[in-house]
Scaffold this motif. Structure first.
Motif, PDB file in Angstrom:
ATOM      1  N   ALA A  85       0.828  -1.214   0.000  1.00  8.77           N
ATOM      2  CA  ALA A  85       0.000   0.000   0.000  1.00  8.77           C
ATOM      3  C   ALA A  85       0.858   1.257   0.000  1.00  8.77           C
ATOM      4  CB  ALA A  85      -0.930  -0.012   1.216  1.00  8.77           C
ATOM      5  N   THR A  86       1.902   1.249   0.821  1.00 10.70           N
ATOM      6  CA  THR A  86       2.800   2.408   0.888  1.00 10.70           C
ATOM      7  C   THR A  86       3.529   2.616  -0.437  1.00 10.70           C
ATOM      8  OG1 THR A  86       3.145   2.002   3.250  1.00 10.70           O
ATOM      9  CG2 THR A  86       4.726   3.433   2.150  1.00 10.70           C
ATOM     10  N   ALA A  87       4.052   1.519  -0.997  1.00  7.58           N
ATOM     11  CA  ALA A  87       4.735   1.612  -2.288  1.00  7.58           C
ATOM     12  C   ALA A  87       3.772   2.044  -3.384  1.00  7.58           C
ATOM     13  CB  ALA A  87       5.368   0.269  -2.638  1.00  7.58           C
ATOM     14  N   GLY A  88       2.527   1.566  -3.325  1.00  9.28           N
ATOM     15  CA  GLY A  88       1.535   1.957  -4.323  1.00  9.28           C
ATOM     16  C   GLY A  88       1.228   3.444  -4.277  1.00  9.28           C
ATOM     17  N   ALA A  89       1.150   3.991  -3.065  1.00  9.71           N
ATOM     18  CA  ALA A  89       0.921   5.438  -2.935  1.00  9.71           C
ATOM     19  C   ALA A  89       2.077   6.217  -3.535  1.00  9.71           C
ATOM     20  CB  ALA A  89       0.739   5.800  -1.466  1.00  9.71           C
ATOM     21  N   GLY A  90       3.301   5.764  -3.286  1.00 12.83           N
ATOM     22  CA  GLY A  90       4.467   6.421  -3.865  1.00 12.83           C
ATOM     23  C   GLY A  90       4.481   6.337  -5.374  1.00 12.83           C
ATOM     24  N   ALA A  91       4.112   5.159  -5.911  1.00 14.61           N
ATOM     25  CA  ALA A  91       4.073   4.979  -7.363  1.00 14.61           C
ATOM     26  C   ALA A  91       3.038   5.894  -8.000  1.00 14.61           C
ATOM     27  CB  ALA A  91       3.777   3.521  -7.701  1.00 14.61           C
ATOM     28  N   LEU A  92       1.899   6.064  -7.328  1.00 17.33           N
ATOM     29  CA  LEU A  92       0.860   6.952  -7.849  1.00 17.33           C
ATOM     30  C   LEU A  92       1.370   8.392  -7.948  1.00 17.33           C
ATOM     31  CD1 LEU A  92      -2.079   7.411  -8.718  1.00 17.33           C
ATOM     32  CD2 LEU A  92      -2.663   7.706  -6.294  1.00 17.33           C
ATOM     33  N   VAL A  93       2.049   8.841  -6.892  1.00 14.10           N
ATOM     34  CA  VAL A  93       2.625  10.192  -6.910  1.00 14.10           C
ATOM     35  C   VAL A  93       3.627  10.323  -8.053  1.00 14.10           C
ATOM     36  CG1 VAL A  93       4.135  11.789  -5.656  1.00 14.10           C
ATOM     37  CG2 VAL A  93       2.273  10.624  -4.456  1.00 14.10           C
TER      38      VAL A  93
END
Length: 516
Positions: A479-487
């Motif tokens: 989830a944390t990595a996904g948020a970073g990827a979205l940014v």
């Protein structure tokens, strides 16, 4: 092969490779879980390094050399592909058996060369492990030949799935038989796994079966293979020498240093292998074909496209690994015999290895560009400069940073070597768009910095990734990595990387058929 076909093939291979890497990760996690980091695993990983160097000495350039020669055979039509592959198979089967015999006799001095810090029981253990696993050299020779033949025919998916077969064999051993047979049994499972992988991709091939026991013919195509191979072999040996130097110096440090470097390197190489290997696998046969036909326009366009895509994908993953290094290692490895100190050592090594990840990934592609031009001497020369730099950096940094210094030296050397090869490509008249590529790098770095800040904020204030059960920690990490990827990808979109960003490619595919 058209660009749209390449994109589809790359995505397909990436999907299969993802599953292969996932099973490979699980294999490494299981090894860490069952055996931890001690003198036994150090001995095991040292022997794996020796196999890699032996294969690098005689066969690492084999697959890269076969594909250009097959392109030439198809263009000239003076012999068949089957006759050539059968001849190559016979020759390297004999060569591998000779290497196995020599390595068995010289096992003890080989271990002493690669692990100067091993003495007594640990030295005896490593020698025993080395002798048990030598048949993997034969399996790797056969696999390299069948892999190159398959790729030259644009048969990618069967080869990509071979890793799944190999990993499954080792995982089954680790699940059911590790207590009875320990690390020696693990080595036997590796032999079986490598052998089954070669057989798995051999079965669908046709045209040279039934000729394996004929006399080797020293024809012009065999000589052409040698001419391409030899510099590649030297380059591969140099890279393995770098690895061997790392392992040798690590063997003089605290117990578990070799294993920590191995586990951290596995994370880095798995990510690079997933992204870059898939793309290079598809592009390389076409590069060789276009060079034979003299199609310079296609070469230029595909080079710019490949470099741009690698940049956009590798830089954020590099920054992500550096930002979440401890969380990643905890999620992946921290269970069973793998304790907190193992996690600390491995995560710090991952941080320093990650610094050079972009260099390693881009280098994989640029090497194949040189090989497609039948120029393997340039990579050999730059490799020689790299190994000299690596020795100096290792000796200096290991004194102050222990095993982390070895990882940092590896990263610096990777960046240096790739930058030098990229600069020397100007001699190939590819009309490389250096300004555009530099612009892409800077924009990707800026977007990655924002991504890292986001991820670090979430990990520090919103989600404690390192707490909870294994599955809970994994979900928090994703989830944390996904948020970073979205940014990251939102910023890439708004910065509008012309002609190279993923969103624009998708839009163009919808509007019209891409032709090159």
């Amino acid at each position: 092969m058209k660009k749209t076909t390449m994109i589809k093939a790359t995505i397909g291979i990436m999907a299969i490779t993802s599953l292969s890497k996932l099973t490979g990760f699980f294999r490494e996690v299981m090894i860490a879980y069952r055996f931890g980091s001690d003198f036994g695993t150090d001995a095991y990983f040292i022997t794996n390094t020796i196999y890699a160097v032996i294969f690098g000495f005689a066969g690492a350039g084999l697959g890269a050399a076969i594909i250009p020669v097959l392109s030439r055979i198809r263009d000239e039509g003076r012999t068949t592909e089957g006759e050539y592959i059968g001849n190559i198979t016979r020759f390297f089967a004999l060569a591998s058996l000779v290497l196995i015999a020599l390595s068995y006799v010289l096992a003890r001095p080989l271990v002493k060369v690669f692990a100067v810090g091993f003495t007594g029981a640990q030295l005896d253990t490593a020698v025993s492990y080395l002798r048990i696993g030598l048949p993997v050299i034969f399996c790797n020779f056969m696999y390299s030949i069948y892999e190159a033949f398959s790729h030259s025919k644009n048969r990618f998916y069967m080869v990509a799935s071979g890793g799944i077969v190999m990993n499954a064999v080792v995982v089954l051993y680790l699940v059911f038989f590790h207590e009875q047979f320990g690390i020696p049994g693990l080595i036997f499972s590796n032999i079986l796994a490598y052998g089954l992988r070669a057989i798995y991709i051999y079965i669908p091939l046709h045209g040279f079966r039934g000729r394996l026991f004929e006399t080797v013919k020293r024809d012009e195509y065999l000589r052409a293979t040698y001419n391409i191979m030899v510099p590649i072999m030297v380059s591969s040996i140099i890279s393995y020498i770098n690895l061997a130097i790392d392992r040798t110096l690590a063997s003089t440090l605290v117990e578990g240093s070799i294993s920590s470097l191995k586990y951290a390197s596995q994370v880095r190489t798995s990510v690079n292998g997933l992204l870059i290997t898939s793309m290079v696998t598809v592009i390389y046969p076409s590069f060789s074909e276009w060079i034979v036909k003299g199609d310079r326009d296609k070469l230029k366009k595909m080079f710019t496209y490949a470099v741009s895509m690698i940049t956009i994908l590798v830089i954020p993953i590099t920054v992500g690994l550096m930002t979440l290094n401890r969380e990643i290692i905890d999620v992946v490895y921290s269970r069973g015999a793998f304790n907190a100190e193992d996690a600390r050592m491995t995560s710090s090594a991952l941080f320093y290895y990650s610094i050079g990840m972009a260099g390693t990934g881009m280098g994989m592609f640029i090497n194949k560009v040189y090989y497609a031009y039948h120029d393997s001497k340039t990579t050999m020369k730059t490799g020689m400069a790299a190994v000299a730099l690596n020795i100096v950096l290792n000796l200096v940094l290991v004194r102050y940073m222990a095993h982390n210094g070895l990882a940092l030296a590896t990263s610096i050397v990777a960046l240096f070597n790739t930058s030098l090869k990229f600069w020397l490509l100007r001699k190939k008249n590819l009309e490389i768009e250096y300004k555009r590529i530099l612009s892409i790098i800077l924009k990707s770095l800026a977007s990655s910095a924002a991504m890292a800040a986001t991820v670090r904020f979430i990990a520090a204030h919103a989600v404690d990734i390192r707490s909870g059960e294994s599955m809970v920690r994994l979900l928090k990490l994703l989830a944390t990595a996904g948020a970073g990827a979205l940014v990251y990808f939102l910023l890439i979109y708004f910065l509008y990387l012309k002609d190279t960003n993923l969103m624009k490619n998708a839009q163009e595919k919808i509007r019209k058929r891409i032709k090159i």
